[in-house]
Design a protein around this motif. Structure first.
Motif, PDB file in Angstrom:
ATOM      1  N   ASP A  22       0.824  -1.202   0.000  1.00 17.98           N
ATOM      2  CA  ASP A  22       0.000   0.000   0.000  1.00 17.98           C
ATOM      3  C   ASP A  22       0.865   1.262   0.000  1.00 17.98           C
ATOM      4  OD1 ASP A  22      -2.165   1.570  -0.046  1.00 17.98           O
ATOM      5  OD2 ASP A  22      -2.918   1.065   1.953  1.00 17.98           O
ATOM      6  N   ILE A  23       1.740   1.350  -0.999  1.00 20.84           N
ATOM      7  CA  ILE A  23       2.676   2.459  -1.092  1.00 20.84           C
ATOM      8  C   ILE A  23       1.959   3.703  -1.622  1.00 20.84           C
ATOM      9  CG2 ILE A  23       4.830   3.227  -2.179  1.00 20.84           C
ATOM     10  CD1 ILE A  23       5.236   0.770  -0.465  1.00 20.84           C
ATOM     11  N   PRO A  24       2.068   4.804  -0.910  1.00 19.74           N
ATOM     12  CA  PRO A  24       1.486   6.037  -1.462  1.00 19.74           C
ATOM     13  C   PRO A  24       2.309   6.520  -2.659  1.00 19.74           C
ATOM     14  CG  PRO A  24       2.629   6.478   0.614  1.00 19.74           C
ATOM     15  CD  PRO A  24       2.710   5.000   0.389  1.00 19.74           C
ATOM     16  N   LYS A  25       1.703   7.242  -3.553  1.00 23.02           N
ATOM     17  CA  LYS A  25       2.359   7.705  -4.795  1.00 23.02           C
ATOM     18  C   LYS A  25       3.128   6.559  -5.448  1.00 23.02           C
ATOM     19  CE  LYS A  25       2.855  12.520  -3.547  1.00 23.02           C
ATOM     20  NZ  LYS A  25       3.720  13.055  -2.491  1.00 23.02           N
ATOM     21  N   ARG A  26       2.376   5.505  -5.755  1.00 20.97           N
ATOM     22  CA  ARG A  26       2.955   4.245  -6.187  1.00 20.97           C
ATOM     23  C   ARG A  26       3.919   4.352  -7.368  1.00 20.97           C
ATOM     24  NH1 ARG A  26      -1.760   1.585  -6.553  1.00 20.97           N
ATOM     25  NH2 ARG A  26      -1.932   1.930  -8.776  1.00 20.97           N
ATOM     26  N   GLU A  27       3.440   4.922  -8.468  1.00 17.90           N
ATOM     27  CA  GLU A  27       4.260   4.942  -9.678  1.00 17.90           C
ATOM     28  C   GLU A  27       5.544   5.742  -9.456  1.00 17.90           C
ATOM     29  OE1 GLU A  27       3.418   3.070 -12.443  1.00 17.90           O
ATOM     30  OE2 GLU A  27       1.760   2.357 -11.200  1.00 17.90           O
ATOM     31  N   GLN A  28       5.411   6.818  -8.674  1.00 20.22           N
ATOM     32  CA  GLN A  28       6.557   7.653  -8.350  1.00 20.22           C
ATOM     33  C   GLN A  28       7.617   6.837  -7.579  1.00 20.22           C
ATOM     34  OE1 GLN A  28       7.256  10.751  -9.081  1.00 20.22           O
ATOM     35  NE2 GLN A  28       9.114  10.772  -7.815  1.00 20.22           N
ATOM     36  N   ARG A  29       7.164   6.120  -6.572  1.00 27.11           N
ATOM     37  CA  ARG A  29       8.076   5.320  -5.750  1.00 27.11           C
ATOM     38  C   ARG A  29       8.717   4.208  -6.584  1.00 27.11           C
ATOM     39  NH1 ARG A  29      11.874   5.524  -2.276  1.00 27.11           N
ATOM     40  NH2 ARG A  29      12.223   3.543  -1.220  1.00 27.11           N
ATOM     41  N   MET A  30       7.933   3.622  -7.495  1.00 24.21           N
ATOM     42  CA  MET A  30       8.490   2.577  -8.346  1.00 24.21           C
ATOM     43  C   MET A  30       9.645   3.135  -9.175  1.00 24.21           C
ATOM     44  SD  MET A  30       4.922   0.756  -9.456  1.00 24.21           S
ATOM     45  CE  MET A  30       5.500   0.307 -11.084  1.00 24.21           C
ATOM     46  N   LYS A  31       9.430   4.341  -9.701  1.00 22.99           N
ATOM     47  CA  LYS A  31      10.491   4.992 -10.470  1.00 22.99           C
ATOM     48  C   LYS A  31      11.736   5.182  -9.615  1.00 22.99           C
ATOM     49  CE  LYS A  31       8.455   7.765 -14.066  1.00 22.99           C
ATOM     50  NZ  LYS A  31       7.588   8.938 -14.119  1.00 22.99           N
ATOM     51  N   GLU A  32      11.514   5.620  -8.378  1.00 22.20           N
ATOM     52  CA  GLU A  32      12.650   5.866  -7.481  1.00 22.20           C
ATOM     53  C   GLU A  32      13.463   4.599  -7.232  1.00 22.20           C
ATOM     54  OE1 GLU A  32      10.239   9.269  -4.960  1.00 22.20           O
ATOM     55  OE2 GLU A  32      11.084   7.565  -3.858  1.00 22.20           O
ATOM     56  N   VAL A  33      12.761   3.505  -6.910  1.00 22.22           N
ATOM     57  CA  VAL A  33      13.525   2.297  -6.577  1.00 22.22           C
ATOM     58  C   VAL A  33      14.201   1.703  -7.816  1.00 22.22           C
ATOM     59  CG1 VAL A  33      12.211   1.703  -4.517  1.00 22.22           C
ATOM     60  CG2 VAL A  33      11.509   0.754  -6.712  1.00 22.22           C
ATOM     61  N   MET A  34      13.585   1.886  -8.966  1.00 21.68           N
ATOM     62  CA  MET A  34      14.237   1.397 -10.187  1.00 21.68           C
ATOM     63  C   MET A  34      15.505   2.207 -10.464  1.00 21.68           C
ATOM     64  SD  MET A  34      11.325   0.167 -12.884  1.00 21.68           S
ATOM     65  CE  MET A  34      10.015   1.313 -12.572  1.00 21.68           C
ATOM     66  N   ALA A  35      15.437   3.498 -10.160  1.00 22.46           N
ATOM     67  CA  ALA A  35      16.624   4.329 -10.340  1.00 22.46           C
ATOM     68  C   ALA A  35      17.710   3.922  -9.336  1.00 22.46           C
ATOM     69  CB  ALA A  35      16.257   5.805 -10.168  1.00 22.46           C
ATOM     70  N   LEU A  36      17.296   3.706  -8.089  1.00 21.85           N
ATOM     71  CA  LEU A  36      18.249   3.322  -7.046  1.00 21.85           C
ATOM     72  C   LEU A  36      18.997   2.034  -7.389  1.00 21.85           C
ATOM     73  CD1 LEU A  36      16.351   3.951  -3.689  1.00 21.85           C
ATOM     74  CD2 LEU A  36      18.619   4.815  -4.290  1.00 21.85           C
ATOM     75  N   THR A  37      18.299   1.111  -8.036  1.00 22.23           N
ATOM     76  CA  THR A  37      18.910  -0.185  -8.324  1.00 22.23           C
ATOM     77  C   THR A  37      19.383  -0.282  -9.773  1.00 22.23           C
ATOM     78  OG1 THR A  37      16.667  -1.002  -8.698  1.00 22.23           O
ATOM     79  CG2 THR A  37      17.652  -1.476  -6.560  1.00 22.23           C
ATOM     80  N   ASN A  38      19.314   0.840 -10.484  1.00 20.40           N
ATOM     81  CA  ASN A  38      19.798   0.873 -11.869  1.00 20.40           C
ATOM     82  C   ASN A  38      19.096  -0.101 -12.797  1.00 20.40           C
ATOM     83  OD1 ASN A  38      21.867   2.819 -12.224  1.00 20.40           O
ATOM     84  ND2 ASN A  38      23.101   1.614 -10.779  1.00 20.40           N
ATOM     85  N   ILE A  39      17.786  -0.175 -12.705  1.00 25.50           N
ATOM     86  CA  ILE A  39      17.090  -1.076 -13.620  1.00 25.50           C
ATOM     87  C   ILE A  39      16.049  -0.339 -14.460  1.00 25.50           C
ATOM     88  CG2 ILE A  39      17.408  -3.217 -12.312  1.00 25.50           C
ATOM     89  CD1 ILE A  39      14.641  -2.782 -11.121  1.00 25.50           C
ATOM     90  N   SER A  40      16.100   0.990 -14.398  1.00 31.21           N
ATOM     91  CA  SER A  40      15.083   1.772 -15.117  1.00 31.21           C
ATOM     92  C   SER A  40      15.004   1.402 -16.591  1.00 31.21           C
ATOM     93  CB  SER A  40      15.384   3.263 -14.992  1.00 31.21           C
ATOM     94  OG  SER A  40      15.516   3.615 -13.639  1.00 31.21           O
TER      95      SER A  40
END
Ligand SMILES: Nc1ncnc2c1ncn2[C@@H]1O[C@H](COP(=O)(O)OP(=O)(O)O)[C@@H](O)[C@H]1O
Ligand SMILES: [Mg+2]
Lengths: 252, 301
Positions: B105-123
């Motif tokens: 139940d992550i708030p601002k879901r798509e935004q957070r997904m983008k962040e974690v993909m950037a953090l792990t270099n999988i964007s």
């Protein structure tokens, strides 16, 4: 609610990505439908028997779709080794089961529409009593959920070793419940067993629309209630045991 | 604050005692290396702390909450990456992450997904099916998933197993950074260099029991009783003769000799080299690696 939505989302993605899964709501019910209706047409019986077979097919699918979904949900997690991830999240066993019930119901509605549509167009089939039909299907849905809970419990404990078993049980139960024939054809002791099974009463109700079957509503409600409680306790017990034996968090 | 408090936690599978009265506290912000040979009970311990396995005995408080009554709250704030787990192969990376974002139940879901993909270099792999990714990428997808809920407590059960060195390095850097940001991390690995580099504390577990707990430095110091000296001098051969009687072993490599010895003989060896008249250039204690310290502890049993 979000977590139920999550499971449904996952389930939908997997279904559309693995197209053969759509067979379950297209090809297979159609094969069942035509193999029986064409045969019946050939025998050319009383139109009421024809109708009994059609509602029987629908009823069987109701049990099947409501039962199978929880099992496939679990096995998907199991095979793809995502179970520990999902169970380490706040997802509960109840939410997982609930999402499976919803998915199963949506698939069932599609299948029922398809079969009803074809029956009306091809064979001028008519639902004799809409209320009886809906209640009968509802009873069979609940029976499917009960069977699903029981087989889900077995799959939790025995994983892939239980698949064949838990796929076969519901069909056996439906067979014993007289899907489109009177259970009078069975020996007496089998009839007694049948009368204890909730699906029996669902099929009786459907058949009664066409003059073949009698429903004992108190027994129907009693068997549903008792089996629900048994299935609930059994599933909980299996889950506890699986958690104790390390079958939930196993990183193979 | 203590993030985890275990006392007297036991677990048996039939006759196998997987954990035997384990007591352990882990402080906030700590990166704990859980070490131990295969079958020691590391995964069992982690599974219990995540609520995936029930225990036979013992008390457990996680993130300040009683682990018998508050699993739902606890689970919202933790996450896991395991080297032996998986991802639905037919799902796309973004679909897989969206599924878990919904579960948590992550708030601002798509935004957070983008962040974690950037953090792990999988964007760049966002819309690819997981089955088309390499093992290293797949593992990073799992890391991305584990970061979605900004966990206060992160379990890493051999997260780098079977990965090539380069990916291993990237993951190591990521873990280090998470630790610096205050995430409490419990990390198991077979690679002791990795543990040495990343972890702030170590717990050694063997046969279901905790053998030792301490900081990396403490672990190494314990093995200083047996140390290795690195000595360079003009005539190594001559010096080696004089040193021999104080040493367990002497190895010569060009103009350098390595002397394995007991801590108390350090001074005697230095004196002997000087007395031999072979003109001392340098004298140093070789830091033992964690691996040496670890092996020593395991052998001592
Ligand atoms: N689900 C299980 N059923 C039976 N025995 C198990 C189970 N899980 C672990 N064990 C046993 O418990 C011990 C500890 O295992 P584990 O925690 O996986 O060790 P590690 O992760 O340190 O390699 C081993 O002896 C293992 O065989
Ligand atoms: Mg392990």
């Amino acid at each position: 609610m979000k977590r139920v939505k999550a499971e449904i989302y996952r389930n939908l993605v997997l279904m559309f990505r693995n197209k053969w899964r759509l067979f379950d709501i297209t090809i297979w019910p159609l094969i069942l439908f035509f193999s029986l209706t064409l045969f019946i047409q050939f025998v050319n019986p009383d139109p009421n028997i024809f109708a009994v077979v059609i509602v029987g097919i629908i009823g069987w699918r109701a049990v099947y779709h409501m039962q199978i979904e929880a099992n496939t949900t679990f096995m998907d997690h199991y095979w793809d080794k995502t179970l520990p991830h999902s169970m380490a999240s706040p997802l509960t066993l109840f939410e997982m089961t609930a999402s499976a019930v919803i998915m199963g119901f949506v698939k069932l509605v599609l299948v029922v529409c398809m079969i009803l549509g074809l029956s009306v167009i091809l064979y001028h089939f008519q639902i004799a009593n809409v209320a009886a039909f809906l209640i009968g299907i509802l009873v069979l849905c609940l029976a499917g959920i009960i069977l699903g809970m029981i087989t889900f419990g077995i799959v939790l404990l025995y994983n892939e070793h239980a698949i064949a078993f838990s796929w076969a049980i519901p069909d056996l139960v439906v067979l014993l419940s007289g899907a489109y024939y009177p259970i009078a054809i069975f020996p007496m002791w089998v009839q007694h067993i049948s009368a204890l099974l909730p699906p029996f009463w669902g099929f009786e109700l459907l058949k009664s629309m066409y003059g073949y079957g009698q429903v004992n509503f108190p027994l129907l409600i009693l068997s549903l209630a008792v089996w629900f409680i048994i299935a609930g306790i059994f599933l909980r017990w299996c889950y506890r045991k699986a958690k104790k034996d390390g079958r939930i968090g196993k990183f193979m | 604050m203590n993030v985890i408090e275990l006392s007297g936690v036991s677990k048996h599978f039939g006759k196998i005692k997987a954990l035997d009265k384990v007591s352990l506290t882990i402080k906030e912000g700590e990166i704990l290396g859980l070490l131990g040979p295969n079958g020691a009970g590391k995964t069992t311990l982690i599974s219990i702390m995540m609520g995936l396995l029930s225990r036979n005995d013992g008390k457990m408080t996680i993130l300040g909450k009683n682990a018998d009554t508050s699993w739902k709250d606890i689970k919202k704030n933790m996450n896991i990456v395991s080297g032996f787990s998986g991802v639905h192969p037919s799902m796309r990376v973004d679909e897989f992450l969206r599924y878990y974002a919904l579960l948590y139940d992550i708030p601002k879901r798509e935004q957070r997904m983008k962040e974690v993909m950037a953090l792990t270099n999988i964007s760049d792999k966002k819309t690819q099916q997981v089955r088309d990714l390499s093992a290293g990428y797949t593992q990073r997808v799992l890391f991305a998933k584990a970061l979605l809920n900004k966990p206060k407590l992160l379990f890493l059960d051999e997260p780098t197993v079977g990965l090539d060195v380069e990916i291993g390095l990237k993951i190591k850097a990521l873990v280090k950074r998470l630790g610096q940001e205050g995430t409490t991390i419990i990390f198991t690995s077979h690679n002791l260099h990795e543990v040495e580099e990343i972890c702030t504390a170590i717990t050694l577990i063997m046969n279901g029991r905790i053998k030792k707990s301490g900081t990396v430095a403490e672990f190494k110091k314990r093995s200083h009783k047996f140390m290795t000296l690195e000595i360079t001098c003009l005539d190594v051969q001559k010096a080696a003769q004089k040193v021999k009687k104080y040493a367990k072993d002497v190895r010569i490599d060009g103009g350098t000799m390595y002397v394995d010895t007991d801590e108390k003989n350090q001074q005697a060896i230095l004196d002997a080299v000087i007395k031999s008249g072979s003109k001392l250039h340098s004298f140093a204690i070789v830091e033992p690696t964690l691996e040496e310290a670890f092996l020593e502890l395991v052998r001592k049993r």
